[in-house]
Design a protein around this motif. Sequence first.
Motif, PDB file in Angstrom:
ATOM      1  N   LEU A   1       0.037 -10.877   5.567  1.00  0.00           N
ATOM      2  CA  LEU A   1      -0.184  -9.480   5.159  1.00  0.00           C
ATOM      3  C   LEU A   1      -1.514  -9.371   4.433  1.00  0.00           C
ATOM      4  CD1 LEU A   1       0.621  -6.526   4.484  1.00  0.00           C
ATOM      5  CD2 LEU A   1       1.889  -7.419   2.541  1.00  0.00           C
ATOM      6  N   TYR A   2      -2.368  -8.494   4.929  1.00  0.00           N
ATOM      7  CA  TYR A   2      -3.617  -8.224   4.229  1.00  0.00           C
ATOM      8  C   TYR A   2      -3.617  -6.764   3.791  1.00  0.00           C
ATOM      9  CZ  TYR A   2      -8.509  -7.938   2.976  1.00  0.00           C
ATOM     10  OH  TYR A   2      -9.662  -7.764   2.273  1.00  0.00           O
ATOM     11  N   VAL A   3      -3.867  -6.538   2.505  1.00  0.00           N
ATOM     12  CA  VAL A   3      -3.876  -5.156   2.003  1.00  0.00           C
ATOM     13  C   VAL A   3      -5.294  -4.756   1.639  1.00  0.00           C
ATOM     14  CG1 VAL A   3      -2.875  -3.547   0.371  1.00  0.00           C
ATOM     15  CG2 VAL A   3      -1.580  -5.557   1.047  1.00  0.00           C
ATOM     16  N   ARG A   4      -5.804  -3.777   2.352  1.00  0.00           N
ATOM     17  CA  ARG A   4      -7.125  -3.217   2.024  1.00  0.00           C
ATOM     18  C   ARG A   4      -6.934  -2.263   0.860  1.00  0.00           C
ATOM     19  NH1 ARG A   4      -8.842  -0.314   7.353  1.00  0.00           N
ATOM     20  NH2 ARG A   4     -10.232   0.606   5.828  1.00  0.00           N
ATOM     21  N   SER A   5      -7.544  -2.582  -0.266  1.00  0.00           N
ATOM     22  CA  SER A   5      -7.327  -1.738  -1.446  1.00  0.00           C
ATOM     23  C   SER A   5      -8.271  -0.555  -1.389  1.00  0.00           C
ATOM     24  CB  SER A   5      -7.493  -2.530  -2.729  1.00  0.00           C
ATOM     25  OG  SER A   5      -8.758  -3.129  -2.740  1.00  0.00           O
ATOM     26  N   ALA A   6      -8.053   0.318  -0.440  1.00  0.00           N
ATOM     27  CA  ALA A   6      -8.885   1.507  -0.243  1.00  0.00           C
ATOM     28  C   ALA A   6      -8.800   2.431  -1.444  1.00  0.00           C
ATOM     29  CB  ALA A   6      -8.439   2.246   1.007  1.00  0.00           C
TER      30      ALA A   6
ATOM     31  N   GLU B   1      -2.599  -3.395   6.039  1.00  0.00           N
ATOM     32  CA  GLU B   1      -2.303  -2.047   5.530  1.00  0.00           C
ATOM     33  C   GLU B   1      -3.292  -1.677   4.436  1.00  0.00           C
ATOM     34  OE1 GLU B   1       1.290  -0.365   5.089  1.00  0.00           O
ATOM     35  OE2 GLU B   1       2.346  -1.535   6.624  1.00  0.00           O
ATOM     36  N   SER B   2      -3.329  -0.410   4.090  1.00  0.00           N
ATOM     37  CA  SER B   2      -4.185   0.056   3.002  1.00  0.00           C
ATOM     38  C   SER B   2      -3.328   0.602   1.874  1.00  0.00           C
ATOM     39  CB  SER B   2      -5.106   1.188   3.486  1.00  0.00           C
ATOM     40  OG  SER B   2      -5.959   0.707   4.480  1.00  0.00           O
ATOM     41  N   GLY B   3      -3.853   0.504   0.668  1.00  0.00           N
ATOM     42  CA  GLY B   3      -3.137   1.087  -0.467  1.00  0.00           C
ATOM     43  C   GLY B   3      -3.173   0.165  -1.668  1.00  0.00           C
ATOM     44  N   ASP B   4      -2.380   0.498  -2.659  1.00  0.00           N
ATOM     45  CA  ASP B   4      -2.257  -0.358  -3.833  1.00  0.00           C
ATOM     46  C   ASP B   4      -1.493  -1.612  -3.414  1.00  0.00           C
ATOM     47  OD1 ASP B   4      -1.249  -1.635  -6.166  1.00  0.00           O
ATOM     48  OD2 ASP B   4      -1.547   0.216  -7.297  1.00  0.00           O
ATOM     49  N   PRO B   5      -2.132  -2.792  -3.561  1.00  0.00           N
ATOM     50  CA  PRO B   5      -1.482  -4.020  -3.088  1.00  0.00           C
ATOM     51  C   PRO B   5      -0.073  -4.189  -3.638  1.00  0.00           C
ATOM     52  CG  PRO B   5      -3.554  -4.521  -4.242  1.00  0.00           C
ATOM     53  CD  PRO B   5      -3.446  -3.039  -4.140  1.00  0.00           C
ATOM     54  N   ARG B   6       0.149  -3.775  -4.874  1.00  0.00           N
ATOM     55  CA  ARG B   6       1.467  -3.961  -5.477  1.00  0.00           C
ATOM     56  C   ARG B   6       2.546  -3.215  -4.704  1.00  0.00           C
ATOM     57  NH1 ARG B   6      -0.458  -2.482 -11.430  1.00  0.00           N
ATOM     58  NH2 ARG B   6      -1.503  -0.935 -10.137  1.00  0.00           N
ATOM     59  N   ASP B   7       2.250  -1.959  -4.383  1.00  0.00           N
ATOM     60  CA  ASP B   7       3.241  -1.160  -3.660  1.00  0.00           C
ATOM     61  C   ASP B   7       3.415  -1.648  -2.224  1.00  0.00           C
ATOM     62  OD1 ASP B   7       3.392   0.363  -5.946  1.00  0.00           O
ATOM     63  OD2 ASP B   7       1.870   1.783  -5.245  1.00  0.00           O
TER      64      ASP B   7
ATOM     65  N   ILE C   1       2.783  -4.592  -0.826  1.00  0.00           N
ATOM     66  CA  ILE C   1       3.435  -5.895  -0.668  1.00  0.00           C
ATOM     67  C   ILE C   1       4.949  -5.754  -0.841  1.00  0.00           C
ATOM     68  CG2 ILE C   1       3.677  -8.221  -1.640  1.00  0.00           C
ATOM     69  CD1 ILE C   1       0.675  -8.045  -2.412  1.00  0.00           C
ATOM     70  N   CYS C   2       5.357  -4.999  -1.857  1.00  0.00           N
ATOM     71  CA  CYS C   2       6.794  -4.816  -2.086  1.00  0.00           C
ATOM     72  C   CYS C   2       7.450  -4.115  -0.900  1.00  0.00           C
ATOM     73  CB  CYS C   2       7.041  -4.004  -3.362  1.00  0.00           C
ATOM     74  SG  CYS C   2       6.614  -4.905  -4.857  1.00  0.00           S
ATOM     75  N   ARG C   3       6.781  -3.076  -0.407  1.00  0.00           N
ATOM     76  CA  ARG C   3       7.360  -2.296   0.693  1.00  0.00           C
ATOM     77  C   ARG C   3       7.486  -3.145   1.956  1.00  0.00           C
ATOM     78  NH1 ARG C   3       4.348   0.515   3.938  1.00  0.00           N
ATOM     79  NH2 ARG C   3       2.706   0.884   2.395  1.00  0.00           N
ATOM     80  N   VAL C   4       6.405  -3.873   2.267  1.00  0.00           N
ATOM     81  CA  VAL C   4       6.430  -4.681   3.500  1.00  0.00           C
ATOM     82  C   VAL C   4       7.484  -5.789   3.399  1.00  0.00           C
ATOM     83  CG1 VAL C   4       5.094  -6.305   4.909  1.00  0.00           C
ATOM     84  CG2 VAL C   4       4.066  -4.155   4.171  1.00  0.00           C
ATOM     85  N   ALA C   5       7.580  -6.417   2.225  1.00  0.00           N
ATOM     86  CA  ALA C   5       8.576  -7.489   2.053  1.00  0.00           C
ATOM     87  C   ALA C   5       9.985  -6.969   2.330  1.00  0.00           C
ATOM     88  CB  ALA C   5       8.482  -8.078   0.649  1.00  0.00           C
ATOM     89  N   GLU C   6      10.257  -5.747   1.862  1.00  0.00           N
ATOM     90  CA  GLU C   6      11.572  -5.156   2.139  1.00  0.00           C
ATOM     91  C   GLU C   6      11.719  -4.848   3.633  1.00  0.00           C
ATOM     92  OE1 GLU C   6      13.905  -4.694  -0.321  1.00  0.00           O
ATOM     93  OE2 GLU C   6      12.472  -5.542  -1.746  1.00  0.00           O
TER      94      GLU C   6
ATOM     95  N   ASN D   1       9.717  -6.775  -8.708  1.00  0.00           N
ATOM     96  CA  ASN D   1      10.205  -5.660  -7.906  1.00  0.00           C
ATOM     97  C   ASN D   1      10.700  -6.021  -6.506  1.00  0.00           C
ATOM     98  OD1 ASN D   1       9.728  -3.068  -9.548  1.00  0.00           O
ATOM     99  ND2 ASN D   1       7.877  -4.259  -9.862  1.00  0.00           N
ATOM    100  N   VAL D   2      10.284  -7.182  -6.019  1.00  0.00           N
ATOM    101  CA  VAL D   2      10.753  -7.576  -4.695  1.00  0.00           C
ATOM    102  C   VAL D   2      12.107  -8.251  -4.835  1.00  0.00           C
ATOM    103  CG1 VAL D   2      10.303  -9.206  -2.818  1.00  0.00           C
ATOM    104  CG2 VAL D   2       8.482  -7.752  -3.644  1.00  0.00           C
ATOM    105  N   LYS D   3      13.001  -7.980  -3.891  1.00  0.00           N
ATOM    106  CA  LYS D   3      14.350  -8.532  -4.009  1.00  0.00           C
ATOM    107  C   LYS D   3      14.414 -10.002  -3.621  1.00  0.00           C
ATOM    108  CE  LYS D   3      16.871  -4.216  -3.331  1.00  0.00           C
ATOM    109  NZ  LYS D   3      16.521  -3.375  -2.186  1.00  0.00           N
ATOM    110  N   CYS D   4      13.582 -10.414  -2.659  1.00  0.00           N
ATOM    111  CA  CYS D   4      13.666 -11.799  -2.190  1.00  0.00           C
ATOM    112  C   CYS D   4      12.967 -12.730  -3.190  1.00  0.00           C
ATOM    113  CB  CYS D   4      13.041 -11.929  -0.803  1.00  0.00           C
ATOM    114  SG  CYS D   4      11.252 -11.743  -0.791  1.00  0.00           S
ATOM    115  N   PRO D   5      13.225 -14.034  -3.105  1.00  0.00           N
ATOM    116  CA  PRO D   5      12.527 -14.974  -3.970  1.00  0.00           C
ATOM    117  C   PRO D   5      11.008 -14.894  -3.777  1.00  0.00           C
ATOM    118  CG  PRO D   5      14.405 -16.040  -2.943  1.00  0.00           C
ATOM    119  CD  PRO D   5      14.283 -14.694  -2.304  1.00  0.00           C
ATOM    120  N   VAL D   6      10.271 -15.055  -4.858  1.00  0.00           N
ATOM    121  CA  VAL D   6       8.815 -14.943  -4.822  1.00  0.00           C
ATOM    122  C   VAL D   6       8.200 -16.271  -5.261  1.00  0.00           C
ATOM    123  CG1 VAL D   6       6.816 -13.748  -5.772  1.00  0.00           C
ATOM    124  CG2 VAL D   6       8.905 -12.469  -5.327  1.00  0.00           C
ATOM    125  N   LEU D   7       7.328 -16.790  -4.431  1.00  0.00           N
ATOM    126  CA  LEU D   7       6.656 -18.053  -4.754  1.00  0.00           C
ATOM    127  C   LEU D   7       5.202 -17.750  -5.074  1.00  0.00           C
ATOM    128  CD1 LEU D   7       6.613 -21.171  -4.847  1.00  0.00           C
ATOM    129  CD2 LEU D   7       6.139 -21.147  -2.415  1.00  0.00           C
TER     130      LEU D   7
END
Lengths: 150, 150
Positions: B23-28, B84-90, B92-97, B129-135
Amino acid sequence: MYALSWCLKNIISQCCKDTLFLLYVRSAQAFHSSLDGTGYLFSSDVLATVDKYSNDVANCIIEKAKRMCREKGDDEVKVEVIIESGDPRDVICRVAENINADVLVMGSHGYGLIQRAFLGSVSNHCAQNVKCPVLIVKKPKSSSSATGTK
Amino acid sequence: MYALSWCLKNIISQCCKDTLFLLYVRSAQAFHSSLDGTGYLFSSDVLATVDKYSNDVANCIIEKAKRMCREKGDDEVKVEVIIESGDPRDVICRVAENINADVLVMGSHGYGLIQRAFLGSVSNHCAQNVKCPVLIVKKPKSSSSATGTK
């Protein structure tokens, strides 16, 4: 316990030559600092009782964790136990460095915003201060109960 | 890149039936919010140029990541790319779900105290904020350079 079981299922199974360190931190600090702050004095009897209780809890939890490791099945997992006292954030970071951990696996309480603000997050502190990769495993909430309090 | 290489070496090798999502997030957002805040107006040419540059960077990084996955050796890793573009925090969480990830692996900049206070920590936000385990995988500092600025 959930983090351990996830770890046993997803990480350890494939590389059974590794050693799993079970670290339990007795947060004795909270008790001692309340002692300092308020000026209450406890008799040595009370202190000994609290100490014994804290020890019993630690042993009970570690025994349960060791049983989970033994019950894993075919591949025997090499387990070592470390029990220490202090602020969990400092102890976990120090021990991870000392044993030269390849990866630190930890559970997360998943506190809400307000609790986090007051208590700080142990997993967050460790993720920022430990050099090795940190795996944070949260116990999944059942989707029915999650809607009520979130 | 370090987190990916650690992941390929330590996680993926043993369970090659899994799919690795890059996942690459363009922080537009940073660019657009500075536009709103200061009232500067950019011509569509400038915006298009910035957009193209941002696209080129994303493609270049994803290509490098895919090359790393291919070069892994014997076991072929199934790779999928999401940009995707946007705030990486949002994002990443959305895509992980959305992809129902088993584990989210992410690098960490290892910002200092002050930078973290202003910028917030992406990995910290996701871990909470992500439900799955985070490494969280940090690039190890060479011990010689670490002494200077710490």
